[in-house]
Design a protein around this motif. Sequence first.
Motif, PDB file in Angstrom:
ATOM      1  N   ALA A  72      22.166   7.414 -94.291  1.00 55.87           N
ATOM      2  CA  ALA A  72      20.911   7.907 -94.858  1.00 55.87           C
ATOM      3  C   ALA A  72      21.182   8.915 -95.973  1.00 55.87           C
ATOM      4  O   ALA A  72      20.521   8.910 -97.019  1.00 55.87           O
ATOM      5  CB  ALA A  72      20.044   8.543 -93.768  1.00 55.87           C
ATOM      6  N   GLU A  73      22.184   9.778 -95.761  1.00 59.60           N
ATOM      7  CA  GLU A  73      22.557  10.761 -96.776  1.00 59.60           C
ATOM      8  C   GLU A  73      23.113  10.068 -98.018  1.00 59.60           C
ATOM      9  O   GLU A  73      22.843  10.472 -99.149  1.00 59.60           O
ATOM     10  CB  GLU A  73      23.590  11.731 -96.200  1.00 59.60           C
ATOM     11  CG  GLU A  73      23.015  12.764 -95.243  1.00 59.60           C
ATOM     12  CD  GLU A  73      22.055  13.708 -95.942  1.00 59.60           C
ATOM     13  OE1 GLU A  73      22.317  14.074 -97.110  1.00 59.60           O
ATOM     14  OE2 GLU A  73      21.044  14.085 -95.326  1.00 59.60           O
ATOM     15  N   GLU A  74      23.892   9.019 -97.807  1.00 62.37           N
ATOM     16  CA  GLU A  74      24.450   8.277 -98.939  1.00 62.37           C
ATOM     17  C   GLU A  74      23.340   7.656 -99.785  1.00 62.37           C
ATOM     18  O   GLU A  74      23.391   7.690-101.024  1.00 62.37           O
ATOM     19  CB  GLU A  74      25.385   7.185 -98.420  1.00 62.37           C
ATOM     20  CG  GLU A  74      26.663   7.720 -97.785  1.00 62.37           C
ATOM     21  CD  GLU A  74      27.481   6.614 -97.138  1.00 62.37           C
ATOM     22  OE1 GLU A  74      27.062   5.434 -97.233  1.00 62.37           O
ATOM     23  OE2 GLU A  74      28.526   6.915 -96.527  1.00 62.37           O
ATOM     24  N   TRP A  75      22.329   7.100 -99.131  1.00 61.23           N
ATOM     25  CA  TRP A  75      21.239   6.482 -99.872  1.00 61.23           C
ATOM     26  C   TRP A  75      20.364   7.512-100.579  1.00 61.23           C
ATOM     27  O   TRP A  75      19.786   7.232-101.632  1.00 61.23           O
ATOM     28  CB  TRP A  75      20.397   5.603 -98.946  1.00 61.23           C
ATOM     29  CG  TRP A  75      21.029   4.264 -98.728  1.00 61.23           C
ATOM     30  CD1 TRP A  75      21.685   3.821 -97.633  1.00 61.23           C
ATOM     31  CD2 TRP A  75      21.084   3.195 -99.681  1.00 61.23           C
ATOM     32  NE1 TRP A  75      22.157   2.546 -97.825  1.00 61.23           N
ATOM     33  CE2 TRP A  75      21.795   2.129 -99.080  1.00 61.23           C
ATOM     34  CE3 TRP A  75      20.607   3.031-100.982  1.00 61.23           C
ATOM     35  CZ2 TRP A  75      22.028   0.927 -99.722  1.00 61.23           C
ATOM     36  CZ3 TRP A  75      20.850   1.822-101.626  1.00 61.23           C
ATOM     37  CH2 TRP A  75      21.549   0.795-101.010  1.00 61.23           C
ATOM     38  N   LEU A  76      20.290   8.709-100.035  1.00 66.70           N
ATOM     39  CA  LEU A  76      19.555   9.778-100.712  1.00 66.70           C
ATOM     40  C   LEU A  76      20.219  10.078-102.057  1.00 66.70           C
ATOM     41  O   LEU A  76      19.538  10.278-103.073  1.00 66.70           O
ATOM     42  CB  LEU A  76      19.518  11.038 -99.842  1.00 66.70           C
ATOM     43  CG  LEU A  76      18.878  12.276-100.484  1.00 66.70           C
ATOM     44  CD1 LEU A  76      17.428  11.997-100.865  1.00 66.70           C
ATOM     45  CD2 LEU A  76      18.978  13.471 -99.536  1.00 66.70           C
ATOM     46  N   GLY A  77      21.541  10.114-102.053  1.00 63.32           N
ATOM     47  CA  GLY A  77      22.264  10.334-103.302  1.00 63.32           C
ATOM     48  C   GLY A  77      22.012   9.219-104.306  1.00 63.32           C
ATOM     49  O   GLY A  77      21.886   9.467-105.521  1.00 63.32           O
ATOM     50  N   LYS A  78      21.888   7.993-103.803  1.00 63.54           N
ATOM     51  CA  LYS A  78      21.617   6.874-104.700  1.00 63.54           C
ATOM     52  C   LYS A  78      20.195   6.934-105.268  1.00 63.54           C
ATOM     53  O   LYS A  78      19.961   6.512-106.412  1.00 63.54           O
ATOM     54  CB  LYS A  78      21.830   5.560-103.948  1.00 63.54           C
ATOM     55  CG  LYS A  78      23.291   5.322-103.571  1.00 63.54           C
ATOM     56  CD  LYS A  78      23.462   4.037-102.784  1.00 63.54           C
ATOM     57  CE  LYS A  78      24.928   3.838-102.404  1.00 63.54           C
ATOM     58  NZ  LYS A  78      25.138   2.596-101.630  1.00 63.54           N
ATOM     59  N   VAL A  79      19.274   7.451-104.481  1.00 65.67           N
ATOM     60  CA  VAL A  79      17.904   7.623-104.985  1.00 65.67           C
ATOM     61  C   VAL A  79      17.904   8.584-106.170  1.00 65.67           C
ATOM     62  O   VAL A  79      17.310   8.325-107.226  1.00 65.67           O
ATOM     63  CB  VAL A  79      16.972   8.155-103.871  1.00 65.67           C
ATOM     64  CG1 VAL A  79      15.603   8.511-104.458  1.00 65.67           C
ATOM     65  CG2 VAL A  79      16.806   7.120-102.762  1.00 65.67           C
ATOM     66  N   GLN A  80      18.582   9.691-106.002  1.00 68.85           N
ATOM     67  CA  GLN A  80      18.641  10.696-107.064  1.00 68.85           C
ATOM     68  C   GLN A  80      19.328  10.134-108.312  1.00 68.85           C
ATOM     69  O   GLN A  80      18.888  10.359-109.437  1.00 68.85           O
ATOM     70  CB  GLN A  80      19.382  11.932-106.551  1.00 68.85           C
ATOM     71  CG  GLN A  80      18.641  12.643-105.423  1.00 68.85           C
ATOM     72  CD  GLN A  80      19.488  13.720-104.769  1.00 68.85           C
ATOM     73  OE1 GLN A  80      20.714  13.706-104.850  1.00 68.85           O
ATOM     74  NE2 GLN A  80      18.821  14.661-104.113  1.00 68.85           N
ATOM     75  N   PHE A  81      20.403   9.380-108.095  1.00 72.89           N
ATOM     76  CA  PHE A  81      21.152   8.813-109.217  1.00 72.89           C
ATOM     77  C   PHE A  81      20.292   7.829-110.018  1.00 72.89           C
ATOM     78  O   PHE A  81      20.248   7.877-111.255  1.00 72.89           O
ATOM     79  CB  PHE A  81      22.415   8.117-108.705  1.00 72.89           C
ATOM     80  CG  PHE A  81      23.174   7.377-109.765  1.00 72.89           C
ATOM     81  CD1 PHE A  81      23.975   8.071-110.660  1.00 72.89           C
ATOM     82  CD2 PHE A  81      23.082   5.995-109.875  1.00 72.89           C
ATOM     83  CE1 PHE A  81      24.672   7.391-111.664  1.00 72.89           C
ATOM     84  CE2 PHE A  81      23.771   5.311-110.863  1.00 72.89           C
ATOM     85  CZ  PHE A  81      24.570   6.014-111.757  1.00 72.89           C
TER      86      PHE A  81
END
Length: 223
Positions: A72-81
């Motif tokens: 979930a944390e990894e996908w949060l970073g992808k959202v921001q990117f």
Amino acid sequence: MAEPFYLRAKRVVSAGIESALDHAERASGTSLMREAIREVDRAIEKVRGEHEEALDRQSQAVGQQKLSAQRAEEWLGKVQFTLEKGREDLAEAAIMQQMEFEAKVKHFKGQEASAKTDASRLDGLLEELAARKAVMEDELAAFEKMMSENSATSDSKSKSDRSVDRKVERAEATFDRTMELAGGVNGTSKHATEIGKMQRHSEVEERLAAMKKAMKAKGGKSK
């Protein structure tokens, strides 16, 4: 869907008691009481296996929680990117993936709690069965002593048989109370699941809007 642990445990114990009672027509005295104790031993082994399975499920659920939280944390970073790159379509897809893993975290937390409850109840059931076995062994010893002291008259035999019947009935009643203590495990609410699906799309839009607003505010401050 797997049968709940307490139903399996109740079936095992009930079957054991019924089996012991079935022997009443063919056996009497100490042979019947020894068979009842052996049935309790078999029930204890079955419940102990259920207990170990519950502990394994609890451990696995904890591991899956951690893994899902990391994803979930990894996908949060992808959202921001993706938002920084101006790809709202990809950001929305990333948010949906993030939400999927957040849902898994909640799911595995529920599994952990359920397995923990099962393990606790089964532990109590094991203690109850062990205590009942000890009582039955004491009753057997007392019965054997009584038989050795009494004369082998038909009248004393009749009284002894009635004593055995009463002891087996008490054992059955104790096991029934034990099963009631084990209780049931509530399933996931169907209505809650349906409502969650209805809210999912709205939550994606809200998250996306909030992140866009936050990034816009951050961009304004940097200027």
